[in-house]
Design a protein around this motif. Structure first.
Motif, PDB file in Angstrom:
ATOM      1  N   PHE A 184       0.923  -1.492  -0.257  1.00  0.00           N
ATOM      2  CA  PHE A 184      -0.407   0.581   0.237  1.00  0.00           C
ATOM      3  C   PHE A 184       0.628   1.127   0.304  1.00  0.00           C
ATOM      4  N   ASN A 185       0.290   1.909  -0.403  1.00  0.00           N
ATOM      5  CA  ASN A 185       1.566   3.314  -0.768  1.00  0.00           C
ATOM      6  C   ASN A 185       0.473   4.557  -1.246  1.00  0.00           C
ATOM      7  N   ASP A 186       0.798   5.733  -0.490  1.00  0.00           N
ATOM      8  CA  ASP A 186      -0.020   7.068  -1.095  1.00  0.00           C
ATOM      9  C   ASP A 186      -1.137   6.868  -1.126  1.00  0.00           C
ATOM     10  N   GLY A 187      -1.914   5.551  -0.765  1.00  0.00           N
ATOM     11  CA  GLY A 187      -3.653   5.923  -0.614  1.00  0.00           C
ATOM     12  C   GLY A 187      -3.910   4.446  -1.615  1.00  0.00           C
ATOM     13  N   LEU A 188      -3.008   4.072  -2.678  1.00  0.00           N
ATOM     14  CA  LEU A 188      -2.909   3.214  -3.409  1.00  0.00           C
ATOM     15  C   LEU A 188      -2.676   1.462  -3.202  1.00  0.00           C
ATOM     16  N   GLU A 189      -2.822   0.528  -3.488  1.00  0.00           N
ATOM     17  CA  GLU A 189      -3.301  -0.160  -3.236  1.00  0.00           C
ATOM     18  C   GLU A 189      -2.236  -0.735  -4.159  1.00  0.00           C
ATOM     19  N   VAL A 190      -0.518  -1.900  -3.951  1.00  0.00           N
ATOM     20  CA  VAL A 190       0.834  -1.890  -4.797  1.00  0.00           C
ATOM     21  C   VAL A 190       0.722  -3.231  -5.003  1.00  0.00           C
ATOM     22  N   SER A 191       0.561  -3.978  -6.128  1.00  0.00           N
ATOM     23  CA  SER A 191       0.731  -5.378  -6.291  1.00  0.00           C
ATOM     24  C   SER A 191       2.375  -5.788  -6.743  1.00  0.00           C
ATOM     25  N   GLY A 192       3.189  -4.661  -7.068  1.00  0.00           N
ATOM     26  CA  GLY A 192       4.116  -4.971  -7.417  1.00  0.00           C
ATOM     27  C   GLY A 192       5.048  -3.456  -7.745  1.00  0.00           C
TER      28      GLY A 192
END
Lengths: 82, 152, 152, 82
Positions: free
Chosen positions: C39-47
């Motif tokens: 998760f970073n800056d409000g968004l899910e991160v998948s890679g």
């Protein structure tokens, strides 16, 4: 009754890891107990060391800490963990 | 949070991995390992005995850990301190702090170490080339711990 | 000092052990591991894709490491940064600093991290729930790096 | 001859990872080269970004850095390592 413990260099110098003292109303603070022990003289003069630390009921405290019958007190030199 | 006082050794990699495994939101793990040195205050050191105050130790470590959790947004915190007989090169202490970002992780790790040095009932007795001696607390350690009260 | 830029992963325990093995006078190893968050800056991160500037990267890391050695009495220093494709939970960076005492180890470790964030040619492109995006530098990182110039 | 490199978001936006330019005496500093590229217009306007970073011969530098024939220059957005 007050249970007193000594650790590390104090334990070795006093040849004692702890003792039980009958409760005296004059033991109103940890410092009063310290003076009582200091008055024993001889090796007990280490109770006058400026770096002496103390704990009441397993928590670090200052010499001003009030004491009650049944408490456990510990005296020890500066800690050196970590 | 994990708090352990133990005689046996530890692997810093296992500790860091366990801290991180708590949460995929962890972006930062700051950690510290303290070791027995072969030399201290001008004398060769061949070994060390670490005494502690059972009961009081766990109290003190929990208090330090709780205070770190109150001050910083930690996702995991690990304090491990060895006691008993140790040799030069042996690891003595592990402190690891995990957080989303590095500032909290670094600050918390250092805070815990500074407090461990001055507020936890551990004492070191060294075997030196001139006999055994108790290590005395350092004024600089006391100053470091006090620094956190004013900057908090 | 050891400087590596590599695609493959690493074990923080092996790194800390290698740092300490340099010298029985080492009393302190402070280290840092940065991980890919989910998760970073409000968004899910998948890679994440980590780009770097070959040649320039090594230059920059050597300069950072040399400066750390000049500022603190370090007995060992290790900088390891991964590049290429990474998943949430993967370790990205390891920095470890070894010294006789903890202050130098902590300071040097944090100094290197602050400089890595702002002075080394690495760039992150995240795969998020709303598509890929380049991560932008944070003003707080720049401020952290500048802090060392004034306090040095 | 000046070799110019673009990294990360700049590389993608420009569709170019680098180019070689003939040396011009007007390229006296990195900033002069930047203005030359900016003047191409369109996508090259990212050369006006306030956070643009640059390097000369593989070392971070400021826009004031002097340039010489044969140098290698890189332009890139803020770094985000660590």
């Amino acid at each position: 009754m007050i249970r007193v413990q000594y650790f590390a260099r104090y334990r070795e110098a006093l040849g004692l890891d702890g003792e039980q003292l009958n409760w005296e109303p004059t033991f109103s603070r940890v410092d009063a107990l310290r003076h009582f022990l200091l008055a024993r003289g001889g090796v007990w003069e280490l109770m006058a060391e400026p770096n002496l630390m103390c704990a009441r009921n397993q928590e670090l405290c200052s010499l001003d800490e009030p004491l009650e019958d049944g408490d456990e007190v510990a005296f020890f030199p500066t800690v050196t963990g970590g | 949070m994990t708090i352990r006082v133990q005689q046996h050794s530890f692997d810093p990699g296992v500790e860091v991995g366990a801290l991180h495994s708590a949460n995929l939101g962890i972006g930062a793990v700051a950690s510290f390992v303290g070791y027995v040195r072969d030399f201290n205050d001008g004398l060769e050191v061949s070994g060390l005995f670490l005494e502690h105050a059972p009961g009081m130790t766990e109290h003190a470590l929990e208090k330090i850990a709780s205070e770190a959790h109150e001050r910083w947004p930690l996702l995991a915190l690990d304090i491990l301190h060895r006691v008993g007989r140790l040799e030069p090169g042996d690891p003595i202490v592990f402190v690891g702090a995990a957080s989303a970002h590095r500032d909290a992780a670094f600050d918390a790790c250092r805070f815990v170490m500074d407090y461990l040095k001055t507020r936890a009932p551990f004492w070191k007795k060294e075997d030196t080339s001139e006999g055994a001696r108790w290590v005395e607390g350092r004024a600089s350690d006391e100053a470091a711990a006090r620094g956190w009260s004013s900057s908090g």
